[in-house]
Design an enzyme around this catalytic site. Structure first.
Site, PDB file in Angstrom:
ATOM      1  N   GLU A   1       0.831  -1.197   0.000  1.00 44.98           N
ATOM      2  CA  GLU A   1       0.000   0.000   0.000  1.00 44.98           C
ATOM      3  C   GLU A   1       0.874   1.259   0.000  1.00 44.98           C
ATOM      4  O   GLU A   1       1.954   1.278   0.577  1.00 44.98           O
ATOM      5  CB  GLU A   1      -0.922  -0.014   1.219  1.00 44.98           C
ATOM      6  CG  GLU A   1      -1.973  -1.104   1.074  1.00 44.98           C
ATOM      7  CD  GLU A   1      -2.917  -1.225   2.271  1.00 44.98           C
ATOM      8  OE1 GLU A   1      -4.020  -1.729   2.079  1.00 44.98           O
ATOM      9  OE2 GLU A   1      -2.541  -0.831   3.384  1.00 44.98           O
TER      10      GLU A   1
ATOM     11  N   CYS B   1       3.415   8.548   1.021  1.00 49.83           N
ATOM     12  CA  CYS B   1       3.996   7.614   1.983  1.00 49.83           C
ATOM     13  C   CYS B   1       4.251   6.303   1.252  1.00 49.83           C
ATOM     14  O   CYS B   1       3.310   5.663   0.780  1.00 49.83           O
ATOM     15  CB  CYS B   1       3.012   7.418   3.142  1.00 49.83           C
ATOM     16  SG  CYS B   1       3.588   6.242   4.357  1.00 49.83           S
TER      17      CYS B   1
ATOM     18  N   CYS C   1       6.555  -7.113   7.169  1.00 47.88           N
ATOM     19  CA  CYS C   1       7.629  -6.521   7.975  1.00 47.88           C
ATOM     20  C   CYS C   1       8.091  -7.548   8.992  1.00 47.88           C
ATOM     21  O   CYS C   1       7.290  -8.347   9.477  1.00 47.88           O
ATOM     22  CB  CYS C   1       7.122  -5.269   8.685  1.00 47.88           C
ATOM     23  SG  CYS C   1       8.433  -4.347   9.513  1.00 47.88           S
TER      24      CYS C   1
ATOM     25  N   CYS D   1       6.033  -4.376  15.481  1.00 47.64           N
ATOM     26  CA  CYS D   1       5.725  -3.330  16.458  1.00 47.64           C
ATOM     27  C   CYS D   1       4.268  -3.540  16.879  1.00 47.64           C
ATOM     28  O   CYS D   1       3.399  -3.774  16.032  1.00 47.64           O
ATOM     29  CB  CYS D   1       5.917  -1.949  15.852  1.00 47.64           C
ATOM     30  SG  CYS D   1       7.603  -1.691  15.272  1.00 47.64           S
TER      31      CYS D   1
ATOM     32  N   CYS E   1       1.158  -1.708  15.373  1.00 49.76           N
ATOM     33  CA  CYS E   1       1.158  -1.551  13.917  1.00 49.76           C
ATOM     34  C   CYS E   1       0.497  -2.738  13.227  1.00 49.76           C
ATOM     35  O   CYS E   1       0.851  -3.888  13.472  1.00 49.76           O
ATOM     36  CB  CYS E   1       2.598  -1.400  13.437  1.00 49.76           C
ATOM     37  SG  CYS E   1       2.747  -1.396  11.644  1.00 49.76           S
TER      38      CYS E   1
ATOM     39  N   CYS F   1      -1.563   6.069   9.903  1.00 52.68           N
ATOM     40  CA  CYS F   1      -0.304   5.500  10.368  1.00 52.68           C
ATOM     41  C   CYS F   1      -0.519   4.182  11.099  1.00 52.68           C
ATOM     42  O   CYS F   1      -1.357   4.093  11.982  1.00 52.68           O
ATOM     43  CB  CYS F   1       0.354   6.460  11.338  1.00 52.68           C
ATOM     44  SG  CYS F   1       1.540   7.474  10.537  1.00 52.68           S
TER      45      CYS F   1
END
Ligand code: SF4
Length: 395
Positions: A127, A142, A149, A153, A156, A380
């Protein structure tokens, strides 16, 4: 018995950096060729373009012409490369392509934030989000650097999707170019002319410093003044704190740095940003202090997601002031953007304002980020590919 001398800190950092780069290579993307064997030109450096031209028996200036058409004009069709004679254009089209990732979906939020789900040749998707500043006629793109990943985190959404692979330079630059197509912003505006897509934040899916080579190559292409020409001052790379790669990023790219901090004690940061177990806060802050080019005019941004009752006390704000002492820094306070199954709640506005006031009083600008694109899960920490969501839904 001979004692083995301890390694100096600098040697350790180099060894650690080499280890990271070797591991990164295991997740490298597939080669940039189409099913019929043509090579993708987007994502090649100037030198690589010149090599391709030399292999065809063409002079080096052809690479400069191609660069202009690809990155300044934004053309993808060789027949429109009009400064190149017809026969050569035909030869180029036989061997090469200039393409974009396919936009599998494009969603525009009520606040005009636009989220693209881009699909690459092997079917992998990421994305990319465009966040307009409608008052100023500009905006930030962004971009993502990995499919999934490794870092998990806890706040996230992307972190719940395991790393599939790194993106190649073509795929990283391609996100920006395709977003630009969507707004018709070609040819690249020159010098200080206003741009709708005026800044880049490397803050999407993935940890860019765990895909350093491809990210660096892509950013160098984007910064080249004969093409897209976005200056390093308009690019911010955000890291969770891959300390051994931060120096290299600063020296080689000189882009603005953002650090996902989110906690002021190692005990809490170990939990929220597990990479902290490897590179604790003291090492991270030392790397920030060394970061080249940081100054009051180019401050390091510390991202701090506000989690109710977890990291948002006034004592923590004061500790943050202590940690930042002497650093040219600003703090972005980010209201937590929930996603299905997320373990946290966002801080109240009052608590966030108290936290901000302590930072402001100590001289650190600390804007409270207005959540953007929440209705399309583009805010975010919310990015996660639809394919992954769909897969989970049917599991
Ligand atoms: S915040 Fe960034 S580094 Fe952490 S899990 Fe999400 S995408 Fe990965």
């Amino acid at each position: 018995m001979n004692a083995i001398p301890p390694l100096a800190a600098a040697e350790l950092t180099v060894a650690e950096r080499d280890r990271i780069l070797a591991k990164t290579a295991l997740f490298n993307p597939p080669p940039i060729t189409t099913a019929d064997g043509r090579r993708e030109l987007v994502g090649l450096s100037r030198e690589e373009l010149a090599e391709e031209m030399a292999a065809m028996g063409e002079k080096p200036f052809r690479a400069k012409q191609l660069w202009h058409w690809i990155y300044h004009q934004g053309e993808t069709d060789f027949s429109r490369f009009t400064s190149i004679a017809g026969p050569l254009r035909a030869k180029l089209a036989e061997r090469f392509v200039v393409s974009r990732p396919e936009a599998a979906t494009v969603q525009t939020s009520r606040d005009e934030t636009r989220k693209f789900l881009f699909r690459f040749r092997d079917g992998q998707q990421v994305e990319t989000v465009y966040i307009p500043d409608t008052a100023e006629d500009r905006g930030a793109v962004c971009i993502s650097t990995q499919v999934g990943c490794t870092l998990s985190c806890r706040f996230c959404h992307t972190g719940t999707q395991k790393l599939v692979r790194n993106l190649g330079a073509a795929e990283i630059v391609g996100q920006f170019m395709a977003a630009r197509d969507s707004y018709g912003e070609w040819p690249s505006p020159k010098d200080d002319k206003p741009r709708l897509l005026s800044t880049i934040v490397v803050m999407g899916m993935g940890e860019p410093l765990y895909n350093y080579e491809n990210t660096a190559k892509a950013l160098k292409i984007i910064m080249d003044h004969e093409g897209i020409g976005l200056s390093r001052r308009r690019i911010t790379l955000s890291t969770s704190g891959v300390v051994p790669m931060m120096d290299r990023c600063g020296e080689e790219l000189g882009v603005n740095l953002a650090v996902s901090l989110h906690a002021v004690t190692d005990a809490l940061r170990d939990e929220i940003v597990p990479l902290n177990r490897k590179y604790p806060i003291a090492e991270l802050m030392a790397a920030c202090r060394r970061y080249p080019g940081a100054s009051n005019a180019r401050r390091i941004t510390f991202e701090y997601v506000m989690l109710r009752g977890v990291n948002d006390s006034e004592a923590e704000a004061r500790e943050l002031v202590r940690l930042l002492h002497g650093l040219p820094a600003k703090v972005n306070l980010i209201p937590f953007n929930p996603w299905p199954g997320s373990p946290y709640q966002t801080s109240t506005y009052e608590q966030t304002a108290k936290f901000a006031a302590i930072l402001n009083e100590a001289g650190y600008s600390s804007p409270i980020r207005r959540p953007r694109g929440r209705d399309i899960l583009a805010a975010c920490g919310q990015l996660k590919t639809e394919s992954e969501r769909a897969r989970k839904a049917t599991a």
